[in-house]
Scaffold this motif. Structure first.
Motif, short mmCIF file in Angstrom:
data_model
loop_
_atom_site.label_atom_id
_atom_site.label_comp_id
_atom_site.label_asym_id
_atom_site.label_seq_id
_atom_site.Cartn_x
_atom_site.Cartn_y
_atom_site.Cartn_z
N SER A 166 0.82 -1.22 0.00
CA SER A 166 0.00 0.00 0.00
C SER A 166 0.85 1.26 0.00
N THR A 167 2.07 1.16 0.52
CA THR A 167 2.91 2.36 0.59
C THR A 167 3.56 2.61 -0.77
N GLN A 179 -3.11 5.31 6.29
CA GLN A 179 -2.35 4.86 7.47
C GLN A 179 -2.43 5.88 8.60
N GLU A 214 -5.41 9.91 3.63
CA GLU A 214 -4.29 8.99 3.89
C GLU A 214 -4.81 7.85 4.76
N ALA A 260 -9.26 6.08 -0.11
CA ALA A 260 -9.54 6.97 -1.23
C ALA A 260 -10.95 6.70 -1.76
N PRO A 285 9.87 9.83 -0.39
CA PRO A 285 8.77 10.74 -0.71
C PRO A 285 9.01 11.42 -2.07
N SER A 286 7.96 11.96 -2.67
CA SER A 286 8.11 12.69 -3.92
C SER A 286 9.03 13.89 -3.71
N SER A 327 -1.32 9.99 -5.47
CA SER A 327 -0.02 9.30 -5.42
C SER A 327 -0.25 7.82 -5.11
N GLY A 340 -3.73 9.51 -0.99
CA GLY A 340 -2.45 8.91 -0.64
C GLY A 340 -1.42 9.98 -0.31
N ALA A 341 -1.74 10.80 0.68
CA ALA A 341 -0.90 11.98 0.97
C ALA A 341 0.43 11.63 1.64
C1 LIG Z 1 3.74 6.28 -2.75
S1 LIG Z 1 3.09 6.84 -1.17
C2 LIG Z 1 3.00 8.56 -1.63
C3 LIG Z 1 3.19 9.51 -0.51
C4 LIG Z 1 3.27 11.00 -0.88
N1 LIG Z 1 2.05 11.50 -1.50
C5 LIG Z 1 4.43 11.31 -1.79
O1 LIG Z 1 4.20 11.72 -2.93
O2 LIG Z 1 5.56 11.16 -1.34
C6 LIG Z 1 1.38 6.32 -1.29
C7 LIG Z 1 0.51 6.60 -0.07
O3 LIG Z 1 -0.82 6.16 -0.36
C8 LIG Z 1 -1.40 5.63 0.83
N2 LIG Z 1 -2.50 4.73 0.42
C9 LIG Z 1 -2.39 3.52 -0.16
N3 LIG Z 1 -3.61 3.02 -0.43
C10 LIG Z 1 -4.51 3.94 -0.02
C11 LIG Z 1 -5.95 4.01 -0.08
N4 LIG Z 1 -6.67 3.03 -0.61
N5 LIG Z 1 -6.55 5.11 0.40
C12 LIG Z 1 -5.80 6.13 0.93
N6 LIG Z 1 -4.45 6.13 1.01
C13 LIG Z 1 -3.81 5.04 0.53
C14 LIG Z 1 -0.24 4.90 1.49
O4 LIG Z 1 -0.48 4.69 2.87
C15 LIG Z 1 0.93 5.84 1.18
O5 LIG Z 1 1.14 6.76 2.23
#
Ligand SMILES: C[S@@+](CC[C@H](N)C(=O)[O-])C[C@H]1O[C@@H](n2cnc3c(N)ncnc32)[C@H](O)[C@@H]1O
Length: 180
Positions: free
Chosen positions: A15-16, A69, A67, A90, A21-22, A109, A44-45
């Protein structure tokens, strides 16, 4: 490296979806794509780089930051009080906004290629239904892959708008909206 993202990655790698981070360049490019929105919904903040850029580039525009988590959501709430942070999925938020008027831009994201298949499928359905119900809406999504982030139904069209090289790894920015 962000310690918070590393911990999230160890807890829930699929999921992460990213260890880093971006970058500021990627976050700014994502935020710029949302200019003109009446409401921005960030999906996915994580640790908040895109949240930060959205608040900076779109001052006064309401921002819902989603988000899943809990530890990351808590951190976002304390760092970005101007954002309406929701610790939920989401899909849940997007479904709840389906009848909301105005130009709504989803800035995502979410790591569609690594998410559990059932979560990815139900989230894609929700996003596509949301975009189909109003042609003024669009999804902005980055991906590290050389192809579109996910397959969309025929009435919606993906367009790659840029590639951000100043990110590890480089990322393509894609927009999805109804075919005009
Ligand atoms: C690749 S990270 C991106 C973090 C940040 N936005 C960045 O650009 O660095 C993806 C994020 O999406 C969150 N995530 C994954 N599945 C999700 C869902 N179904 N609903 C909400 N958030 C979710 C994860 O917990 C993770 O923090």
């Amino acid at each position: 490296m962000s310690v918070q993202l590393l911990i999230a990655m160890l807890r829930s790698p699929a999921s992460t979806g990213a260890l880093l981070p971006s970058s500021r360049a990627l976050a700014n490019a994502m935020a710029s794509a949302a200019i003109g929105a009446d409401l921005v919904v960030e999906l996915g903040a994580g640790t908040g780089p895109v949240t930060h850029a959205l608040l900076h580039k779109l001052p006064g525009v309401p921002l819902i930051a989603v988000e899943f988590q809990a530890s990351l959501a808590r951190r976002l709430k304390s760092r970005y009080p101007a954002a309406d942070v929701r610790q939920t999925s989401a899909k849940h938020i997007v479904d709840s906004l389906i009848n909301r008027p105005g130009k709504i831009v989803l800035v995502s994201s979410l790591p569609f290629r690594s998410l559990p298949k059932d979560v990815a499928a139900e989230t894609v359905d929700s996003l596509c239904g949301f975009l189909t119900s109003n042609p003024d809406r669009k999804l902005v999504q980055f991906t590290y892959q050389p192809r579109a982030p996910f397959s969309a139904p025929r009435n919606l069209r993906w367009k790659r708008t840029s590639v951000v090289w100043r990110n590890t790894p480089p990322a393509g920015i894609w927009e999805l909206q109804e075919e005009s």
